[in-house]
Design a protein around this motif. Structure first.
Motif, PDB file in Angstrom:
ATOM      1  N   GLY A  59       1.088  -1.480  -0.052  1.00  0.00           N
ATOM      2  CA  GLY A  59      -0.517  -0.007  -0.320  1.00  0.00           C
ATOM      3  C   GLY A  59       0.956   1.202   0.058  1.00  0.00           C
ATOM      4  N   MET A  60       1.709   1.422   0.805  1.00  0.00           N
ATOM      5  CA  MET A  60       2.710   2.663   0.791  1.00  0.00           C
ATOM      6  C   MET A  60       3.461   2.658  -0.394  1.00  0.00           C
ATOM      7  N   ALA A  61       4.039   1.108  -0.734  1.00  0.00           N
ATOM      8  CA  ALA A  61       4.810   1.407  -2.254  1.00  0.00           C
ATOM      9  C   ALA A  61       3.874   1.858  -3.197  1.00  0.00           C
ATOM     10  N   ALA A  62       2.507   1.166  -3.251  1.00  0.00           N
ATOM     11  CA  ALA A  62       1.481   2.388  -4.882  1.00  0.00           C
ATOM     12  C   ALA A  62       1.198   4.110  -4.118  1.00  0.00           C
ATOM     13  N   LEU A  63       1.100   3.716  -2.820  1.00  0.00           N
ATOM     14  CA  LEU A  63       1.257   5.541  -3.198  1.00  0.00           C
ATOM     15  C   LEU A  63       2.343   6.347  -3.331  1.00  0.00           C
ATOM     16  N   ARG A  64       3.373   5.568  -2.977  1.00  0.00           N
ATOM     17  CA  ARG A  64       4.662   6.354  -3.989  1.00  0.00           C
ATOM     18  C   ARG A  64       4.214   5.932  -4.561  1.00  0.00           C
ATOM     19  N   LYS A  65       4.331   5.443  -5.744  1.00  0.00           N
ATOM     20  CA  LYS A  65       4.354   5.778  -6.451  1.00  0.00           C
ATOM     21  C   LYS A  65       3.259   5.871  -7.600  1.00  0.00           C
ATOM     22  N   GLN A  66       2.429   6.706  -6.689  1.00  0.00           N
ATOM     23  CA  GLN A  66       1.541   7.720  -7.657  1.00  0.00           C
ATOM     24  C   GLN A  66       2.245   9.285  -8.433  1.00  0.00           C
ATOM     25  N   PHE A  67       3.599   9.788  -7.582  1.00  0.00           N
ATOM     26  CA  PHE A  67       3.772  10.798  -7.600  1.00  0.00           C
ATOM     27  C   PHE A  67       5.357  10.832  -7.664  1.00  0.00           C
ATOM     28  N   PRO A  68       5.462  11.434  -8.962  1.00  0.00           N
ATOM     29  CA  PRO A  68       5.780  11.287 -10.101  1.00  0.00           C
ATOM     30  C   PRO A  68       7.809  11.549  -9.154  1.00  0.00           C
TER      31      PRO A  68
END
Length: 133
Positions: A59-68
């Protein structure tokens, strides 16, 4: 990608199954906290522990990947949710209330973007696309 200049995860460090070390540590710590808070036995609660570890980590990895800009974008969004201005950047205009996500106009020469010669590749695509007009 923003005009071929921002590629998510291009300068990303070591990851295991797409999550970096801090995300794995956070998932492990949350697993231990949930086990302690709810008095779950290690033997009977193994599925709960595995689901918590994987859920928090990915979940944290997916959240991080949403931002450039990765982790900085998550930190900025968290600061906004708290109602505080993110450190080191000015307040955004009312027309564009996003902190990170704007296109980068110039990429540092030390980045992998230049070492992989992606700048020339995207320049060729841009020229081909707009030379026919």
């Amino acid at each position: 990608m923003d005009n071929g200049e921002v590629i998510n995860g291009l300068n990303e460090g070591w990851t295991f199954v797409g999550a970096n070390v801090t995300e794995w540590i956070a998932g492990f710590i949350m697993t231990m906290l949930i086990g302690s808070a709810f008095q779950i036995s290690p033997v009977g609660g193994t599925p709960i522990f595995i689901c918590t570890l994987c859920g928090i980590t990915f979940g944290m990895a997916a959240l991080r990947k949403q931002f450039p800009d990765g982790t900085r974008g998550v930190a900025n969004q968290f600061m906004i949710a708290l109602g505080l201005p993110p450190p080191g950047i000015p307040k955004p205009a009312s027309i564009q209330p996003l902190w990170s996500g704007g296109p980068i106009r110039k990429v540092d020469e030390k980045k992998d973007y230049h070492h992989l010669d992606l700048d020339s590749m995207f320049d060729l695509i841009y020229e081909e696309k707009y030379s026919n007009e």
